[in-house]
Design a protein around this motif. Structure first.
Motif, PDB file in Angstrom:
ATOM      1  N   ASP A  66       0.833  -1.209   0.000  1.00  0.00           N
ATOM      2  CA  ASP A  66       0.000   0.000   0.000  1.00  0.00           C
ATOM      3  C   ASP A  66       0.864   1.254   0.000  1.00  0.00           C
ATOM      4  OD1 ASP A  66      -2.289  -1.606   0.118  1.00  0.00           O
ATOM      5  OD2 ASP A  66      -2.364  -1.517   2.308  1.00  0.00           O
ATOM      6  N   SER A  69       2.372   1.628  -3.429  1.00  0.00           N
ATOM      7  CA  SER A  69       1.357   2.110  -4.376  1.00  0.00           C
ATOM      8  C   SER A  69       1.107   3.600  -4.189  1.00  0.00           C
ATOM      9  CB  SER A  69       0.049   1.342  -4.201  1.00  0.00           C
ATOM     10  OG  SER A  69       0.213   0.000  -4.563  1.00  0.00           O
ATOM     11  N   LYS A  87      -4.944   4.633 -11.986  1.00  0.00           N
ATOM     12  CA  LYS A  87      -4.904   3.203 -11.634  1.00  0.00           C
ATOM     13  C   LYS A  87      -4.508   3.025 -10.171  1.00  0.00           C
ATOM     14  CE  LYS A  87      -3.921   1.630 -16.299  1.00  0.00           C
ATOM     15  NZ  LYS A  87      -2.944   1.031 -17.217  1.00  0.00           N
ATOM     16  N   LYS A  91      -6.816   1.754  -6.952  1.00  0.00           N
ATOM     17  CA  LYS A  91      -6.364   0.652  -6.095  1.00  0.00           C
ATOM     18  C   LYS A  91      -6.396   1.075  -4.621  1.00  0.00           C
ATOM     19  CE  LYS A  91      -2.394  -2.361  -5.290  1.00  0.00           C
ATOM     20  NZ  LYS A  91      -1.024  -2.702  -5.702  1.00  0.00           N
ATOM     21  N   GLU A  94     -10.081   1.604  -3.384  1.00  0.00           N
ATOM     22  CA  GLU A  94     -10.802   0.362  -3.108  1.00  0.00           C
ATOM     23  C   GLU A  94     -10.493  -0.164  -1.713  1.00  0.00           C
ATOM     24  OE1 GLU A  94      -9.778  -2.406  -6.199  1.00  0.00           O
ATOM     25  OE2 GLU A  94     -10.883  -1.299  -7.734  1.00  0.00           O
ATOM     26  N   LYS A  95      -9.277   0.083  -1.237  1.00  0.00           N
ATOM     27  CA  LYS A  95      -8.881  -0.358   0.100  1.00  0.00           C
ATOM     28  C   LYS A  95      -9.292   0.645   1.177  1.00  0.00           C
ATOM     29  CE  LYS A  95      -5.093  -3.385  -0.986  1.00  0.00           C
ATOM     30  NZ  LYS A  95      -3.753  -3.781  -0.573  1.00  0.00           N
TER      31      LYS A  95
END
Length: 98
Positions: A66, A69, A87, A91, A94-95
């Motif tokens: 994480d 990212s 993108k 990601k 979504e978390k």
């Protein structure tokens, strides 16, 4: 916080104390050399106040992936590569991290 609640359960003033404590926490986190012991104490105070009001706080678990990212997302934004940034943002979103 306790004084506000003891005053005829004045939740409006109780929430003010919580918001003020969150401001203090944010200030503690914005310095270069973070005092993590103090951060934990203030964060625990906020969690305790929320718990008294019946508000459940569920901490988010952050992995090294994480963090990686997030850094890639920031780098893509800096390069104005918005397709790649989107993108990574999706990601992380979504978390529930952003």
């Amino acid at each position: 916080f306790y004084e506000a609640l003891m005053d005829d359960f004045n939740t409006a003033n109780g929430y003010t104390v919580i918001f003020d404590t969150v401001k203090i926490l944010n200030q503690l986190l914005r310095v270069k050399d973070v005092n993590y012991q103090e951060v934990v104490m203030v964060a625990n105070s906020i969690i305790m106040m929320l718990d008294i009001l019946g508000i459940i706080f569920k901490p988010i678990s952050i992995t090294m992936d994480d963090i990686h990212s997030y850094k890639l997302w920031q780098a893509a934004l800096a390069k104005k590569d918005f397709e790649v940034a989107d993108k990574f943002r999706n990601k992380l979103s979504e978390k529930g991290l952003i």
